[in-house]
Design an enzyme around this catalytic site. Structure first.
Site, PDB file in Angstrom:
ATOM      1  N   ASP A  76       0.932  -1.097   0.166  1.00 22.63           N
ATOM      2  CA  ASP A  76       0.095  -0.034   0.106  1.00 22.63           C
ATOM      3  C   ASP A  76       1.064   1.285   0.183  1.00 22.63           C
ATOM      4  O   ASP A  76       0.977   1.976   0.862  1.00 22.63           O
ATOM      5  CB  ASP A  76      -0.905   0.124   1.431  1.00 22.63           C
ATOM      6  CG  ASP A  76      -0.134  -0.171   2.593  1.00 22.63           C
ATOM      7  OD1 ASP A  76       0.818  -0.452   2.526  1.00 22.63           O
ATOM      8  OD2 ASP A  76      -0.790   0.594   3.680  1.00 22.63           O
ATOM      9  N   ASP A 122       7.465   3.722   3.289  1.00 21.00           N
ATOM     10  CA  ASP A 122       8.201   2.727   3.489  1.00 21.00           C
ATOM     11  C   ASP A 122       7.923   1.455   2.384  1.00 21.00           C
ATOM     12  O   ASP A 122       8.831   0.600   2.337  1.00 21.00           O
ATOM     13  CB  ASP A 122       8.145   2.202   5.071  1.00 21.00           C
ATOM     14  CG  ASP A 122       6.729   1.630   5.656  1.00 21.00           C
ATOM     15  OD1 ASP A 122       5.766   2.486   5.140  1.00 21.00           O
ATOM     16  OD2 ASP A 122       6.564   0.937   6.632  1.00 21.00           O
ATOM     17  N   ASP A 123       6.944   1.550   1.938  1.00 21.34           N
ATOM     18  CA  ASP A 123       6.619   0.583   1.176  1.00 21.34           C
ATOM     19  C   ASP A 123       7.313   0.861  -0.209  1.00 21.34           C
ATOM     20  O   ASP A 123       8.105  -0.103  -0.806  1.00 21.34           O
ATOM     21  CB  ASP A 123       5.013   0.453   0.467  1.00 21.34           C
ATOM     22  CG  ASP A 123       3.987   0.234   1.582  1.00 21.34           C
ATOM     23  OD1 ASP A 123       3.872   1.008   2.441  1.00 21.34           O
ATOM     24  OD2 ASP A 123       3.598  -0.946   1.721  1.00 21.34           O
ATOM     25  N   ASN A 135       1.168   0.743  16.833  1.00 28.20           N
ATOM     26  CA  ASN A 135       1.158   2.348  16.531  1.00 28.20           C
ATOM     27  C   ASN A 135      -0.139   2.580  15.989  1.00 28.20           C
ATOM     28  O   ASN A 135      -0.232   4.049  16.089  1.00 28.20           O
ATOM     29  CB  ASN A 135       2.218   2.138  15.502  1.00 28.20           C
ATOM     30  CG  ASN A 135       1.855   1.503  14.272  1.00 28.20           C
ATOM     31  OD1 ASN A 135       1.017   0.604  14.134  1.00 28.20           O
ATOM     32  ND2 ASN A 135       2.830   1.519  13.203  1.00 28.20           N
ATOM     33  N   GLU A 153      -1.080  -2.941  15.716  1.00 32.93           N
ATOM     34  CA  GLU A 153      -0.074  -2.365  14.663  1.00 32.93           C
ATOM     35  C   GLU A 153      -0.952  -1.894  13.240  1.00 32.93           C
ATOM     36  O   GLU A 153      -2.022  -2.697  13.182  1.00 32.93           O
ATOM     37  CB  GLU A 153       1.106  -3.302  14.269  1.00 32.93           C
ATOM     38  CG  GLU A 153       2.000  -2.858  12.999  1.00 32.93           C
ATOM     39  CD  GLU A 153       1.428  -3.195  11.673  1.00 32.93           C
ATOM     40  OE1 GLU A 153       1.856  -2.191  10.912  1.00 32.93           O
ATOM     41  OE2 GLU A 153       0.528  -3.928  11.500  1.00 32.93           O
ATOM     42  N   HIS A 202       9.775   0.478   8.432  1.00 36.74           N
ATOM     43  CA  HIS A 202       9.207  -0.684   8.565  1.00 36.74           C
ATOM     44  C   HIS A 202       9.379  -1.782   7.379  1.00 36.74           C
ATOM     45  O   HIS A 202       9.866  -2.979   7.746  1.00 36.74           O
ATOM     46  CB  HIS A 202       7.713  -0.663   8.962  1.00 36.74           C
ATOM     47  CG  HIS A 202       7.522   0.323  10.032  1.00 36.74           C
ATOM     48  ND1 HIS A 202       7.617   0.159  11.224  1.00 36.74           N
ATOM     49  CD2 HIS A 202       7.208   1.537  10.029  1.00 36.74           C
ATOM     50  CE1 HIS A 202       7.547   0.938  12.308  1.00 36.74           C
ATOM     51  NE2 HIS A 202       6.945   2.031  11.444  1.00 36.74           N
ATOM     52  N   ASP A 203       8.535  -1.417   6.312  1.00 33.13           N
ATOM     53  CA  ASP A 203       8.247  -2.582   5.143  1.00 33.13           C
ATOM     54  C   ASP A 203       9.747  -2.995   4.626  1.00 33.13           C
ATOM     55  O   ASP A 203       9.711  -4.235   4.406  1.00 33.13           O
ATOM     56  CB  ASP A 203       7.469  -1.917   4.258  1.00 33.13           C
ATOM     57  CG  ASP A 203       6.065  -1.684   4.674  1.00 33.13           C
ATOM     58  OD1 ASP A 203       5.643  -2.405   5.747  1.00 33.13           O
ATOM     59  OD2 ASP A 203       5.380  -0.921   3.869  1.00 33.13           O
TER      60      ASP A 203
END
Ligand code: BDR
Ligand code: CA
Length: 310
Positions: free
Chosen positions: A11, A15-16, A159, A165, A236-237
């Site tokens: 999505d 970070d994606d 988060n 999450e 993250h990702d």
């Protein structure tokens, strides 16, 4: 060794985008398809961003297929406050010229895994709606996937809420289907990804990466969070992609994970029991990340990508 084939369900999302850049640039991975889901921003924007990234980074032959706009049962949520109105912070990539592939992401996942059982890893770095729809339509994808790895969940704190999450909280029913499908979910959650901070010296290296740094990495990261010498936003990702490139970066422990779908305060919580008590684990859960080796890998791949697109 032949590169590991992956489908990225995502999505984008700042970070994606950084995760897609890493997957594209790594010689150890081959992206066989990107599927999109509504999440950080709406489906039109996540799909548009995936299409823009495909052309900006230079992999026009990889299909991008749109999927679900929102959760199976719930009102859609987003994270535009974190990723910006259009999803990529201050980055403004050129408009894409090529369209998405026709059809639904869930069907793409089914058809692609069916065609090569045991060969393709499915990696989900957004809400799990497309994955759940694919499982509902064709439960055997749980046997056909070489591995199913996610960025999602947490066994400490959330988060989206104190307990949950974002990717799980956005569609808890879908996540419950994914964790109950009979495969072993590789769950990299906030416990691991919060260690992957883009601190000052990381962003300084990105600044020296020509067009990739100036047009994508730096405006994304600086929008995502305040960067200082010791602090920065968590990417993250990219952790899940880095794990697929080099599994030794992450420590995994077996657990039974159940997704809370009913809680008033805990909806979307990944209730993680490391005490198996004779039960078969349904997940391997990331508990630590080798941070310096993670950034060595990520930045060296980005430097290669930057050289190719300048
Ligand atoms: C996850 O939520 C999204 O906002 C990010 O893209 C990442 O997939 C982190 O909780
Ligand atoms: Ca994401």
């Amino acid at each position: 060794m032949a590169p590991k084939k992956i489908i990225i369900d995502c999505d984008p999302g700042i970070d994606d985008a950084l995760a897609i850049t890493l997957a594209h640039g790594s010689p150890d991975l081959e992206i066989v398809g990107i599927t999109t889901v509504g999440g950080n921003v709406n489906l039109a924007y996540t799909t548009g961003n995936a299409l823009r990234l495909r052309e900006f980074l230079g992999f026009p032959g990889v299909p991008v297929t749109a999927g679900s706009a929102g959760a199976l049962l719930r009102v859609p949520v987003d994270a535009a406050d974190v990723h910006g109105q259009y999803g990529l912070g201050e980055a403004r990539l050129p408009e894409a010229t090529l369209p998405p592939r026709d059809g639904h992401a869930a069907d793409f996942i089914i058809e692609t895994l069916r065609a090569a059982p045991g060969e393709i890893t499915l990696v989900a770095i957004g809400p799990l709606t497309n994955v759940a729809l694919a499982l509902l339509k064709e439960p055997r994808i749980a046997e056909w996937a070489r591995e199913f790895a996610i960025l999602g969940g947490s066994y400490t704190r959330g988060n989206f809420s104190p307990a949950a999450e974002f990717n799980i909280a956005a569609d808890p029913e879908a996540a419950a289907i994914a964790f109950g499908a009979g495969w072993t979910v590789t769950m990299l959650g906030l416990d691991v990804s919060r260690q992957a901070l883009a601190v000052g010296k990381v962003v300084d290296r990105m600044r020296a990466m020509g067009r990739l740094g100036a047009d994508l990495l730096v405006p994304c990261v600086e929008f995502y969070g305040m960067v200082t010498a010791d602090e920065g936003p968590a990417i993250h990702d990219a952790c899940t992609i880095a794990y697929l490139i080099d599994p030794s970066l992450v420590t995994l422990e077996p657990a039974v994970v159940q997704v809370e779908t009913a809680g008033r305060f805990t909806s979307g919580m990944t209730v993680t029991d490391f005490d198996l008590a004779g039960r078969v684990p349904n997940a391997m859960v990331g508990t630590s990340l080798n941070v310096s080796r993670f950034w060595d890998l990520v930045l060296s791949v980005y430097e290669d990508v930057a050289r190719r697109i300048d």
